[in-house]
Design a protein around this motif. Sequence first.
Motif, PDB file in Angstrom:
ATOM      1  N   ASN A 130       1.442  -7.493  12.612  1.00 35.95           N
ATOM      2  CA  ASN A 130       1.076  -7.634  14.023  1.00 35.95           C
ATOM      3  C   ASN A 130       1.191  -6.318  14.774  1.00 35.95           C
ATOM      4  N   GLU A 131       2.117  -5.480  14.365  1.00 39.11           N
ATOM      5  CA  GLU A 131       2.305  -4.175  15.002  1.00 39.11           C
ATOM      6  C   GLU A 131       1.353  -3.131  14.417  1.00 39.11           C
ATOM      7  N   THR A 132       0.434  -3.569  13.583  1.00 38.41           N
ATOM      8  CA  THR A 132      -0.546  -2.728  12.876  1.00 38.41           C
ATOM      9  C   THR A 132       0.105  -1.630  12.042  1.00 38.41           C
ATOM     10  N   ALA A 133       1.296  -1.853  11.594  1.00 38.62           N
ATOM     11  CA  ALA A 133       1.967  -0.877  10.725  1.00 38.62           C
ATOM     12  C   ALA A 133       1.449  -0.966   9.289  1.00 38.62           C
ATOM     13  N   LEU A 134       0.860  -2.093   8.937  1.00 35.98           N
ATOM     14  CA  LEU A 134       0.437  -2.308   7.550  1.00 35.98           C
ATOM     15  C   LEU A 134      -1.061  -2.127   7.349  1.00 35.98           C
ATOM     16  N   GLU A 135      -1.685  -1.280   8.155  1.00 40.18           N
ATOM     17  CA  GLU A 135      -3.126  -1.066   8.028  1.00 40.18           C
ATOM     18  C   GLU A 135      -3.498  -0.223   6.816  1.00 40.18           C
ATOM     19  N   GLU A 136      -2.530   0.497   6.271  1.00 43.55           N
ATOM     20  CA  GLU A 136      -2.838   1.373   5.134  1.00 43.55           C
ATOM     21  C   GLU A 136      -3.175   0.555   3.897  1.00 43.55           C
ATOM     22  N   PRO A 137      -4.024   1.114   3.023  1.00 40.29           N
ATOM     23  CA  PRO A 137      -4.355   0.399   1.789  1.00 40.29           C
ATOM     24  C   PRO A 137      -3.199   0.466   0.792  1.00 40.29           C
ATOM     25  N   PHE A 138      -3.265  -0.402  -0.189  1.00 37.90           N
ATOM     26  CA  PHE A 138      -2.296  -0.384  -1.281  1.00 37.90           C
ATOM     27  C   PHE A 138      -3.070  -0.632  -2.563  1.00 37.90           C
ATOM     28  N   PHE A 139      -3.252   0.413  -3.340  1.00 39.63           N
ATOM     29  CA  PHE A 139      -4.062   0.385  -4.552  1.00 39.63           C
ATOM     30  C   PHE A 139      -5.444  -0.195  -4.250  1.00 39.63           C
ATOM     31  N   PHE A 140      -5.779  -1.379  -4.803  1.00 39.66           N
ATOM     32  CA  PHE A 140      -7.111  -1.940  -4.610  1.00 39.66           C
ATOM     33  C   PHE A 140      -7.248  -2.763  -3.336  1.00 39.66           C
ATOM     34  N   LEU A 141      -6.137  -3.016  -2.633  1.00 35.57           N
ATOM     35  CA  LEU A 141      -6.202  -3.781  -1.392  1.00 35.57           C
ATOM     36  C   LEU A 141      -6.598  -2.846  -0.245  1.00 35.57           C
ATOM     37  N   PRO A 142      -7.595  -3.240   0.547  1.00 27.91           N
ATOM     38  CA  PRO A 142      -8.004  -2.369   1.644  1.00 27.91           C
ATOM     39  C   PRO A 142      -6.958  -2.277   2.759  1.00 27.91           C
ATOM     40  N   SER A 143      -6.098  -3.300   2.863  1.00 30.91           N
ATOM     41  CA  SER A 143      -5.088  -3.319   3.907  1.00 30.91           C
ATOM     42  C   SER A 143      -3.974  -4.269   3.497  1.00 30.91           C
ATOM     43  N   LEU A 144      -2.741  -3.944   3.867  1.00 30.64           N
ATOM     44  CA  LEU A 144      -1.617  -4.842   3.578  1.00 30.64           C
ATOM     45  C   LEU A 144      -1.480  -5.951   4.616  1.00 30.64           C
ATOM     46  N   GLU A 145      -2.309  -5.918   5.652  1.00 32.21           N
ATOM     47  CA  GLU A 145      -2.254  -6.966   6.665  1.00 32.21           C
ATOM     48  C   GLU A 145      -2.632  -8.312   6.085  1.00 32.21           C
ATOM     49  N   GLY A 146      -3.486  -8.315   5.117  1.00 34.42           N
ATOM     50  CA  GLY A 146      -3.836  -9.540   4.426  1.00 34.42           C
ATOM     51  C   GLY A 146      -4.740 -10.459   5.219  1.00 34.42           C
ATOM     52  N   PRO A 147      -4.882 -11.680   4.750  1.00 36.12           N
ATOM     53  CA  PRO A 147      -5.842 -12.600   5.347  1.00 36.12           C
ATOM     54  C   PRO A 147      -5.343 -13.295   6.617  1.00 36.12           C
ATOM     55  N   THR A 148      -4.099 -13.086   6.997  1.00 37.88           N
ATOM     56  CA  THR A 148      -3.554 -13.865   8.111  1.00 37.88           C
ATOM     57  C   THR A 148      -3.971 -13.355   9.476  1.00 37.88           C
ATOM     58  N   LEU A 149      -4.432 -12.129   9.562  1.00 35.29           N
ATOM     59  CA  LEU A 149      -4.705 -11.539  10.862  1.00 35.29           C
ATOM     60  C   LEU A 149      -6.195 -11.501  11.173  1.00 35.29           C
ATOM     61  N   THR A 150      -6.533 -11.714  12.432  1.00 36.15           N
ATOM     62  CA  THR A 150      -7.904 -11.578  12.886  1.00 36.15           C
ATOM     63  C   THR A 150      -8.054 -10.211  13.531  1.00 36.15           C
ATOM     64  N   GLU A 151      -9.217  -9.942  14.060  1.00 43.44           N
ATOM     65  CA  GLU A 151      -9.427  -8.662  14.734  1.00 43.44           C
ATOM     66  C   GLU A 151      -8.494  -8.509  15.931  1.00 43.44           C
TER      67      GLU A 151
END
Length: 171
Positions: A130-151
């Motif tokens: 929620n604090e947008t701290a996890l926007e960075e990718p992790f290997f093949f994942l484009p973002s660590l925010e995952g599917p729970t967050l909307t725009e």
Amino acid sequence: ALSEGGIHPWRAWRSLVQGSIVATHDFLYYTCGIKENAYGFAIILFTIGLRLAVAPLTWVQYSSTERMKAMQPYMEQIKERYANDQQMQNIMTAKLYEDTDSNPLLGCLPAFLQIPVFIALYRSILNLANETALEEPFFFLPSLEGPTLTEQLQLPQGRGMDWLTSNWGGE
């Protein structure tokens, strides 16, 4: 009374967990020089440390479960022998527990103690997202925010698989 200026224990616990994840990230990022995938590694390292910290509870739970499995044949004998006398079944079962130094609740207690730990971990990761701290990718994942967050970073709607598949196919 806790919500009126006092410290709420759940929020304090969750803040401790979240702060520990952030501290692990900062250690990896600034001290170890891991600039890419730092939050992913921080979450993994924190989770491993957490699992090691609760390992004694897990050991108690597993050993109690194994002890209860070993006692099953004796429990069946008690049920067969005193099939018509429920009170005697209870007395003999209690005696069996006493003689073997067993407690059937000992298998559940560690699990109940671990629930707040892992709920705090889950909520901390959601808060970091929620604090947008996890926007960075992790290997093949484009973002660590995952599917729970909307725009708009609102949890109830979710994004489905769009967070993972948005860059597939050269789009």
